[in-house]
Design an enzyme around this catalytic site. Structure first.
Site, PDB file in Angstrom:
ATOM      1  N   ARG A 236      10.984  19.166  26.875  1.00 50.28           N
ATOM      2  CA  ARG A 236      10.411  20.856  27.173  1.00 50.28           C
ATOM      3  C   ARG A 236      10.869  21.238  28.372  1.00 50.28           C
ATOM      4  NH1 ARG A 236       5.492  18.899  24.768  1.00 50.28           N
ATOM      5  NH2 ARG A 236       5.237  19.791  22.567  1.00 50.28           N
TER       6      ARG A 236
ATOM      7  N   LYS B 197       2.002  19.327  26.448  1.00 48.39           N
ATOM      8  CA  LYS B 197       1.095  20.527  26.011  1.00 48.39           C
ATOM      9  C   LYS B 197      -0.435  19.531  25.842  1.00 48.39           C
ATOM     10  CE  LYS B 197       4.109  22.469  22.374  1.00 48.39           C
ATOM     11  NZ  LYS B 197       4.223  23.065  21.500  1.00 48.39           N
TER      12      LYS B 197
ATOM     13  N   HIS C 289      15.734  24.175  25.203  1.00 47.03           N
ATOM     14  CA  HIS C 289      15.513  24.372  23.601  1.00 47.03           C
ATOM     15  C   HIS C 289      16.620  23.903  23.428  1.00 47.03           C
ATOM     16  CE1 HIS C 289      12.653  23.590  20.295  1.00 47.03           C
ATOM     17  NE2 HIS C 289      13.211  24.150  19.766  1.00 47.03           N
TER      18      HIS C 289
ATOM     19  N   ARG D  85      17.062  19.947  23.465  1.00 47.37           N
ATOM     20  CA  ARG D  85      16.279  18.996  22.947  1.00 47.37           C
ATOM     21  C   ARG D  85      15.816  18.960  21.443  1.00 47.37           C
ATOM     22  NH1 ARG D  85       9.992  18.283  23.487  1.00 47.37           N
ATOM     23  NH2 ARG D  85       8.972  19.181  21.622  1.00 47.37           N
TER      24      ARG D  85
ATOM     25  N   HIS E 228       5.062  14.840  19.770  1.00 54.65           N
ATOM     26  CA  HIS E 228       4.263  16.002  19.182  1.00 54.65           C
ATOM     27  C   HIS E 228       3.347  15.907  18.349  1.00 54.65           C
ATOM     28  CE1 HIS E 228       8.600  18.805  17.054  1.00 54.65           C
ATOM     29  NE2 HIS E 228       8.143  18.842  18.290  1.00 54.65           N
TER      30      HIS E 228
ATOM     31  N   TYR F 286      13.247  18.637  11.614  1.00 52.15           N
ATOM     32  CA  TYR F 286      14.268  18.324  11.858  1.00 52.15           C
ATOM     33  C   TYR F 286      15.381  17.385  10.240  1.00 52.15           C
ATOM     34  CZ  TYR F 286      13.426  19.033  16.651  1.00 52.15           C
ATOM     35  OH  TYR F 286      13.009  20.159  17.873  1.00 52.15           O
TER      36      TYR F 286
END
Length: 298
Positions: free
Chosen positions: A145, A169, A240, A243, A266, A275
């Site tokens: 990210r 995150k 992004h 990514r 994730h 995806y």
């Protein structure tokens, strides 16, 4: 006027003149504050349509639902319509914004050739050229990210092991492999980085600007977008996009979905399953066998 002043006056306008509920006003104000975080030191009155498109593209990476993204668009439209009515801006940058649709949720996928062209487009004679090559190699080679790239630390990067510890995150850490091309590019950049006047507190941050401070998200967006334009890439490109291209190329190559999940950081494999929007082959082997940077580029 400061961003805080603009948001405060906007909230009063939405409450007193539009009669919106307190929850809606708070949600809209929070959405505009997210935009402030994204643009950094730039002014809300100087935001352009490309800035907003890049901001909205980054929302997918935050895991927002379509409903939340649609509300964000509504907040942006209301805010800039208000600024226009108050004659604080000449043109409304939201006029061409569209609410997200399911088929447009994912950003464009770049081909390996397009990514190579972006790297080849880096001017060889500029001070930041070595750094920018390392940035592109890391974004595409490890699926980072943009915020993770900005916060990447030298002490958590091991050229010998070909791995980096990434803080994602919620301050959660994960171990990701680094491609040989990225390792080489980072090592070249580190030689140049030693000549910078590094500011206190930034000694361990890998990617710095010429003043010795860490790069902002907006600056990374600018670097990527400029290189795409120099390379003649016609698609909408942001960090992004690299990514997403990383994940899509792995999936097309047959990498395991759970391995991709771990690489991307994730929480749920359901996030990674977005995806699977291509007619991809059967998932076969582990992650590192299927990324173009870990073998000869085609």
């Amino acid at each position: 006027m400061t961003s805080s002043d603009l948001i405060r006056d906007f909230a009063l306008y939405m409450t007193l003149q539009r009669g919106l509920s307190a929850n809606t006003v708070e949600a809209y104000s929070r959405d505009i504050r997210h935009l402030v975080e994204f643009i950094g030191d730039a002014s809300l009155t100087d935001v352009t349509p490309p800035d907003l498109h890049e901001f909205l593209a980054s929302l997918h990476d935050l895991g927002l639902t379509l409903a939340s993204q649609a509300r964000m668009v509504a907040a942006l439209r209301a805010f800039y319509k208000y600024l226009r009515s108050e004659q604080l801006i000449a043109d409304d940058p939201t006029l061409l914004l569209e609410s997200p649709k399911a088929e447009r949720l994912l950003p464009d996928v770049l081909s390996v050739g397009e990514i190579d062209a972006m790297i080849a487009a880096i001017p060889p004679d500029k001070d930041e050229s070595t750094r920018n090559r390392a940035i592109i190699e890391m974004l595409y080679g490890s699926g980072l990210r943009v915020s993770e790239l900005c916060d990447l630390r030298i002490s958590r990067f091991s050229a010998r092991d070909g791995m980096a510890i990434i803080e994602g995150k919620g301050a959660k850490q994960r171990l990701v492999p680094v491609s040989p091309g990225a390792i080489s590019a980072v090592e070249d950049y580190l030689e140049e980085r030693r000549r910078l006047n590094i500011q206190p507190g930034e000694e361990d941050i890998l990617f710095l600007n010429r003043r010795g401070r860490r790069l902002t998200r907006v600056m990374i967006f600018y670097i990527v977008k400029q290189l795409a334009e120099l390379a003649g890439v016609k698609k909408s490109v942001s960090p992004h996009t690299l990514r997403h291209s990383f994940a899509t190329h792995l999936l097309e190559g047959g990498a395991n979905l759970r391995a991709i999940q771990q690489m991307l950081g994730h929480e749920s494999i359901a996030t990674t399953e977005i995806y699977v929007h291509l007619d991809s082959t059967q998932l076969r082997r582990q992650l590192l066998l299927h990324h173009p940077l870990y073998s000869d580029r085609q």
